[in-house]
Design an enzyme around this catalytic site. Structure first.
Site, PDB file in Angstrom:
ATOM      1  N   LEU A 162      43.622  55.032  48.533  1.00 45.61           N
ATOM      2  CA  LEU A 162      43.632  55.688  49.836  1.00 45.61           C
ATOM      3  C   LEU A 162      44.902  56.503  50.027  1.00 45.61           C
ATOM      4  CD1 LEU A 162      42.164  55.991  52.570  1.00 45.61           C
ATOM      5  CD2 LEU A 162      43.375  53.952  53.349  1.00 45.61           C
ATOM      6  N   GLY A 163      46.004  56.044  49.482  1.00 43.92           N
ATOM      7  CA  GLY A 163      47.253  56.776  49.608  1.00 43.92           C
ATOM      8  C   GLY A 163      48.022  56.425  50.869  1.00 43.92           C
ATOM      9  N   VAL A 164      48.158  55.128  51.151  1.00 45.02           N
ATOM     10  CA  VAL A 164      48.932  54.695  52.309  1.00 45.02           C
ATOM     11  C   VAL A 164      49.818  53.522  51.910  1.00 45.02           C
ATOM     12  CG1 VAL A 164      47.275  55.430  54.058  1.00 45.02           C
ATOM     13  CG2 VAL A 164      47.082  53.129  53.070  1.00 45.02           C
TER      14      VAL A 164
ATOM     15  N   GLY B   9      45.065  24.820  32.717  1.00 48.71           N
ATOM     16  CA  GLY B   9      43.883  24.764  31.849  1.00 48.71           C
ATOM     17  C   GLY B   9      42.618  25.142  32.594  1.00 48.71           C
ATOM     18  N   ASN B  10      42.626  25.014  33.937  1.00 48.28           N
ATOM     19  CA  ASN B  10      41.499  25.468  34.747  1.00 48.28           C
ATOM     20  C   ASN B  10      41.474  26.987  34.880  1.00 48.28           C
ATOM     21  OD1 ASN B  10      41.473  22.501  36.393  1.00 48.28           O
ATOM     22  ND2 ASN B  10      39.515  23.579  36.253  1.00 48.28           N
ATOM     23  N   SER B  11      42.603  27.648  34.617  1.00 49.83           N
ATOM     24  CA  SER B  11      42.688  29.099  34.806  1.00 49.83           C
ATOM     25  C   SER B  11      41.562  29.808  34.066  1.00 49.83           C
ATOM     26  CB  SER B  11      44.034  29.610  34.298  1.00 49.83           C
ATOM     27  OG  SER B  11      45.083  29.148  35.111  1.00 49.83           O
TER      28      SER B  11
ATOM     29  N   ASP C 296      44.795  39.916  37.771  1.00 49.72           N
ATOM     30  CA  ASP C 296      44.916  38.808  36.812  1.00 49.72           C
ATOM     31  C   ASP C 296      43.552  38.440  36.235  1.00 49.72           C
ATOM     32  OD1 ASP C 296      46.132  36.945  35.224  1.00 49.72           O
ATOM     33  OD2 ASP C 296      46.283  35.411  36.765  1.00 49.72           O
TER      34      ASP C 296
ATOM     35  N   HIS D 256      46.326  36.242  32.413  1.00 48.26           N
ATOM     36  CA  HIS D 256      47.441  35.455  31.895  1.00 48.26           C
ATOM     37  C   HIS D 256      47.001  34.436  30.849  1.00 48.26           C
ATOM     38  CE1 HIS D 256      46.337  32.441  35.094  1.00 48.26           C
ATOM     39  NE2 HIS D 256      46.711  31.594  34.164  1.00 48.26           N
TER      40      HIS D 256
END
Length: 544
Positions: A295-297, A238-240, A159, A129
């Site tokens: 995995l398909g679950v 701003g820490n992101s 993200d 982001h």
């Protein structure tokens, strides 16, 4: 003679007074008037003031070398880590502004965040982001160096993103952060957050790890993976993309989000664990995209009712609510209703923990699963499949994700439809009804329930791509006796063959219940309730 002496004496007295007055005016001048001599002010000698106590305290504090050592340790970690955390400045022209003003295109937007240098080749790890929709990315180092950067790859599911410095001289390498093992992080241990909140560059804050495995529904992606480290170290806008490090100066997380009502720090910050972040970065650097195994679950938390139903002595594990036909889980023998208790020997207690562990694996990797199946324990080895496998594509189609992935199609005459585009058939699912049109309810009399299609707002509200909205119940009918709540959404119906039938519309629900009526007259409904929880209701036709 006497008179002469007296006069002489008076004369001398008068002369003495006159001389004395003249001397006094010269030595001690009076207030100045026009034509008089100015006053000369005499300053007093300066006063000597002593600040602070000179004799100390009667009872001095005891020496505490442990605190001194901790103080020095924090300083050392800050000096090591700060040069490896960069300030990222992003410029967006045109289209990027539409995310904030959908009816007004902004000509220019500038935002900022943080990043962590993870390679001497100039690769920087940050948040998706932070750089999303960027037209220009600039990276500023603590030592004053500044570079333009290019996007290498991005992963909205976690993200995370990787950028690379442009015009970078390998002979003048940038400082690189040391990597830690986020699986070893414990609640209560000290951590430092390093970033650029509010454009205040190279800011260091300290706190402890408050919790592990947090899911806060912040990442806006269908396959979001949230297994955050929670900390009370101050994290602000701003820490992101900045670093969360342990007291060895090793990266254990990428600061990503805050829980707040004010928009600023309120005591809760969240970071992507470094083991997941590094795994994503490796794939983005190698191929530009994440090679993720599946995995398909379909999974959800284990409830108290689930634990009683399957014979668990406590609420633990992850409940399997659906298995993709022909997928990795199906081929390994996993079934709907199984409870996953561990992966590669690590206990599981929440769906996001499981998702995070799977997200670190690639297609073709084999994982060891601990499974609880109605009173007995199973150990199954499962080989994960990838997005290109036919089973995965079929599963996505069953989930309704094919429309989410493909570009939207528009009816003939729509102003955004390209010239020559063939019209879609009437009733095609990509032709949405007018926004003010409410779908017509469909009464399923034998089951005593009335359902209708979902509106677009309800799909967003319930976070589903489709389903049948329950509008009314017949008193004494099978649905009412089974406890099905009005206002909920039917998302699947399991018939006697044990296979769930995906419900995308009211018509799907009618067909599914008609098949159940032709069978044994029983149907297990998976329902999304208004509070967002998933529940199961067993309906029996003709039950009194």
């Amino acid at each position: 003679m006497t008179t002469r002496r007296l006069l002489l004496g008076l004369f001398l007295v008068v002369v003495g007074l006159a001389v004395g007055l003249l001397l006094a005016r010269w030595l001690w001048p009076v207030s100045p008037v026009e034509g008089s001599r100015p006053i000369v002010a005499v300053s007093p000698p300066p006063e000597t003031v002593v600040l602070g106590r000179q004799d100390g305290y009667e009872e001095p504090l005891p020496q505490m070398p442990q605190l001194d050592a901790m103080d020095n340790l924090f300083q050392t970690v800050a000096r090591r880590v700060t040069p490896t955390v960069v300030f990222i400045r992003v410029e967006t022209n045109g289209g990027g502004g539409e995310r904030f003003a959908p009816f007004q295109r902004e000509p220019f937007r500038r935002s900022a965040g943080s990043g962590v240098v993870v390679s001497t080749e100039g690769y920087v790890l940050t948040n998706h982001h932070v750089i999303d929709d960027a037209d220009r990315i600039q990276v500023l180092f603590d030592d004053g160096r500044e570079f333009d950067a290019q996007l290498v790859g991005s992963d909205p599911s976690t993200d995370l993103a990787v950028i690379r410095l442009a015009d970078y001289d390998l002979d003048a390498p940038v400082p690189v952060i040391a990597l830690g093992d986020s699986d070893e992080v414990e609640v209560g241990q000290w951590v430092l957050a390093v970033g650029n909140p509010f454009r205040l560059r190279s800011t260091v804050t300290a706190g402890i790890v408050s919790a592990l495995g947090r899911q806060v529904d912040i990442i806006a992606d269908t396959f979001r993976i949230e297994d955050f480290i929670q900390t009370d170290a101050a994290i602000n806008p701003g820490n992101s993309g900045g670093a969360l490090v342990n007291l060895r100066g090793e990266l254990v997380g990428i600061a990503t989000a805050i829980a707040t009502e004010s928009g600023s720090y309120e005591g809760y910050g969240f970071a992507v664990p470094s083991n997941l972040a590094v795994r994503v970065a490796q794939d983005l650097i190698a191929t530009g995209e994440v090679q993720r195994g599946y995995l398909g679950v379909e999974i959800r938390p284990v409830t108290e009712a689930d634990a009683l139903d399957v014979g668990l002595d406590r609420i633990a594990g992850v409940f399997i609510s659906g298995v993709a036909r022909g997928g990795a889980a199906d081929q390994a023998g996993l079934k709907r209703g199984d409870v996953l208790t561990s992966i590669d020997g690590r206990p599981l207690d929440a769906p996001n923990q499981f998702q995070s562990q799977i997200a670190r694996r690639r297609p073709g990797d084999t994982i060891a699963l601990g499974v609880w199946r109605r009173g007995r324990t199973l150990d199954l080895d499962v080989r994960l499949f990838g997005r290109d496998d036919a089973a995965f594509q079929a599963w996505m189609s069953d989930l309704g994700e094919d429309r989410a992935i493909a570009p939207p199609q528009l009816p003939e005459g729509h102003p955004e439809l390209p010239d020559g585009h063939p019209p879609l058939p009437e009733g095609h699912p990509d032709i949405a009804p007018p926004p003010d049109a409410m779908p017509t309810p469909l009464a399923l009399g034998d089951w005593g329930v009335e359902v209708r299609d979902l509106t677009s707002r309800e799909r967003d509200l319930f976070n589903v791509s489709g389903g049948a909205f329950v509008t009314d119940l017949e008193e004494g009918g099978a649905a009412a006796l089974g406890g099905l709540p009005v206002g909920s959404v039917i998302t699947s119906i399991e018939l006697e063959d044990g296979r769930p039938r995906r419900i995308r519309s009211a018509e799907d629900a009618a067909q599914g219940l008609a098949l159940a009526e032709l069978g044994n007259g029983e149907a297990l409904l998976e329902v999304r309730r208004p509070d967002g929880t998933v529940a199961f209701y067993d309906l029996v036709l003709g039950e009194i």
